[in-house]
Design an enzyme around this catalytic site. Structure first.
Site, PDB file in Angstrom:
ATOM      1  N   ASN A   1       6.893   1.420  -2.095  1.00 12.58           N
ATOM      2  CA  ASN A   1       6.628   1.028  -3.469  1.00 12.58           C
ATOM      3  C   ASN A   1       7.765   1.449  -4.411  1.00 12.58           C
ATOM      4  O   ASN A   1       8.108   0.755  -5.373  1.00 12.58           O
ATOM      5  CB  ASN A   1       5.309   1.655  -3.908  1.00 12.58           C
ATOM      6  CG  ASN A   1       4.694   1.007  -5.124  1.00 12.58           C
ATOM      7  OD1 ASN A   1       3.617   1.414  -5.556  1.00 12.58           O
ATOM      8  ND2 ASN A   1       5.324   0.007  -5.710  1.00 12.58           N
TER       9      ASN A   1
ATOM     10  N   HIS B   1       0.818  -1.223   0.000  1.00 14.24           N
ATOM     11  CA  HIS B   1       0.000   0.000   0.000  1.00 14.24           C
ATOM     12  C   HIS B   1       0.845   1.263   0.000  1.00 14.24           C
ATOM     13  O   HIS B   1       0.384   2.319  -0.398  1.00 14.24           O
ATOM     14  CB  HIS B   1      -0.910   0.020   1.235  1.00 14.24           C
ATOM     15  CG  HIS B   1      -0.260   0.660   2.428  1.00 14.24           C
ATOM     16  ND1 HIS B   1       0.612  -0.027   3.273  1.00 14.24           N
ATOM     17  CD2 HIS B   1      -0.291   1.934   2.901  1.00 14.24           C
ATOM     18  CE1 HIS B   1       1.046   0.787   4.201  1.00 14.24           C
ATOM     19  NE2 HIS B   1       0.526   1.991   4.010  1.00 14.24           N
ATOM     20  N   CYS B   2       2.080   1.175   0.494  1.00 15.71           N
ATOM     21  CA  CYS B   2       2.864   2.349   0.887  1.00 15.71           C
ATOM     22  C   CYS B   2       3.634   2.935  -0.293  1.00 15.71           C
ATOM     23  O   CYS B   2       4.480   2.254  -0.881  1.00 15.71           O
ATOM     24  CB  CYS B   2       3.839   1.958   1.996  1.00 15.71           C
ATOM     25  SG  CYS B   2       4.949   3.296   2.480  1.00 15.71           S
ATOM     26  N   PRO B   3       3.411   4.209  -0.641  1.00 19.05           N
ATOM     27  CA  PRO B   3       4.144   4.793  -1.766  1.00 19.05           C
ATOM     28  C   PRO B   3       5.641   4.896  -1.534  1.00 19.05           C
ATOM     29  O   PRO B   3       6.424   4.752  -2.469  1.00 19.05           O
ATOM     30  CB  PRO B   3       3.503   6.181  -1.923  1.00 19.05           C
ATOM     31  CG  PRO B   3       2.850   6.471  -0.614  1.00 19.05           C
ATOM     32  CD  PRO B   3       2.432   5.147  -0.068  1.00 19.05           C
TER      33      PRO B   3
END
Length: 361
Positions: free
Chosen positions: A95, A90-92
């Site tokens: 990512n 989920h984490c930019p």
């Protein structure tokens, strides 16, 4: 090579704070961003694993990366199968690294472990391997990311963050600096990279890349979070305007070239992509940055689809995990803390054709 004057001018207009902006889901006092705002957080106990980070300094709004050992200065040995990237889909911030590892062809020498985007009910400040068999990372044999943080520093008192690069031999976190690791992989790991990979941090562009990275970090990556954290109309509108002024500026830049620095992908494209990929799915709705959607920007939208068409981007973009984390938050049963996960937007449009080939010679 001369620096790009337009970038230096834009950089002069902003104050850059490279400390990590806290995730609004866990740290905002607003019920809009964080449905658990105001509730007492819980400890997590599973066998020998106890995560007691809930009572520590995690509620500070900003936190610098605490582990910064580098490959480029010789501190860390460049060794195949020695390191494991722990990230959440989920984490930019995390990512970025997952995309870079695959794009550079390093996925055969640097492994990746994934934490659950949903924490145990009421627990904040730590991440858990509850997606794996026996709730344990199969390589590190740990149940929570905090175990690797505490192996690196038994007196560690801050919240655990992703991404975290862990030395498999010692089980210790060696680097959790989301701002430097892409360039570390690009420069120091060249002998393990595939022959045809892009140079994500070319020497002749580094000053310009650093400048645009800071601009995007301040006006896009963190500004959307700050809008979600805002406790006043004035603060909210400040960051709302910052986001859309910068997106308008980027729309213009991408009207003239395929990527942010011309015809090849760089570090900066990865940094922008991870926010754009979440924009219509989460930020437009949940953080009220709703002047325009990504799909309303012809160049930005086609640019993002172009990147998504590449396996390194597509395979590391998990819209389901993104929506679960930002809307469901944790494993609390829905009847205990009702939350609705939107069905939309329509994700089939991500594989529609894009027009970026018009910039090919």
């Amino acid at each position: 090579m001369a620096k790009e004057a337009a970038l230096q001018e834009e950089l002069s207009k902003i104050d850059v704070n490279e400390k990590l902006s806290a995730c609004p889901i866990d740290f905002s006092r607003s019920k809009v961003a964080n449905p658990r705002a105001g509730q007492k957080s819980k400890d997590y106990v599973s066998g020998e694993t106890k995560s007691n980070f809930n009572d520590r300094k995690k509620f500070q709004p900003y936190q610098e990366p605490q582990f910064n050992q580098l490959f480029t200065d010789g501190t860390l040995p460049v060794e195949a199968n020695r390191y494991r990237l722990i990230w959440s889909r989920h984490c930019p911030w995390a990512n970025r690294l997952a995309i870079a590892i695959d794009l550079l062809g390093l996925d055969n020498v640097i492994s990746k472990g994934v934490v659950d985007p949903l924490r145990p009910a009421g627990v904040v400040g730590d991440w858990f391997f509850t997606l794996d068999d026996d709730d344990e990372d199969p390589v590190l044999h740990t149940k929570s990311l905090s175990e690797s943080y505490l192996k690196a520093d038994p007196n560690y008192t801050l919240r655990t963050t992703v991404p975290a690069l862990v030395d498999v031999k010692t089980g210790k976190v060696v680097n959790n600096n989301y701002n430097t690791l892409i360039d570390e992989f690009s420069i120091a790991w060249q002998r393990y990279q595939d022959e045809d990979v892009p140079d994500l941090y070319p020497e002749e562009l580094r000053e310009d890349i650093d400048a645009l990275n800071k601009i995007i970090y301040t006006d896009v990556n963190t500004a959307v979070n700050e809008a979600g954290l805002a406790r006043s109309q004035v603060d909210y509108e400040k960051y709302y305007n910052r986001v859309f002024n910068r997106l308008d500026w980027l729309e213009g830049r991408l009207s003239k070239q395929r990527y942010l620095f011309g015809s090849t992908i760089t570090d900066t494209d990865i940094r922008l992509y991870v926010t754009l990929a979440r924009f219509d799915v989460v930020f437009y709705q949940k953080y009220y940055v709703n002047k325009k959607r990504l799909v309303d920007y012809p160049n930005l939208w086609n640019y993002t689809k172009d990147l998504y068409s590449l396996p390194a981007f597509k395979n590391n973009t998990d819209f389901d995990a993104i929506k679960k984390r930002f809307y469901q938050v944790d494993h609390t049963p829905q009847f205990d803390l009702p939350r609705i996960i939107p069905n939309g937007p329509d994700l089939s449009i991500w594989t529609a054709p894009n027009d970026r080939n018009r910039f090919e010679a």
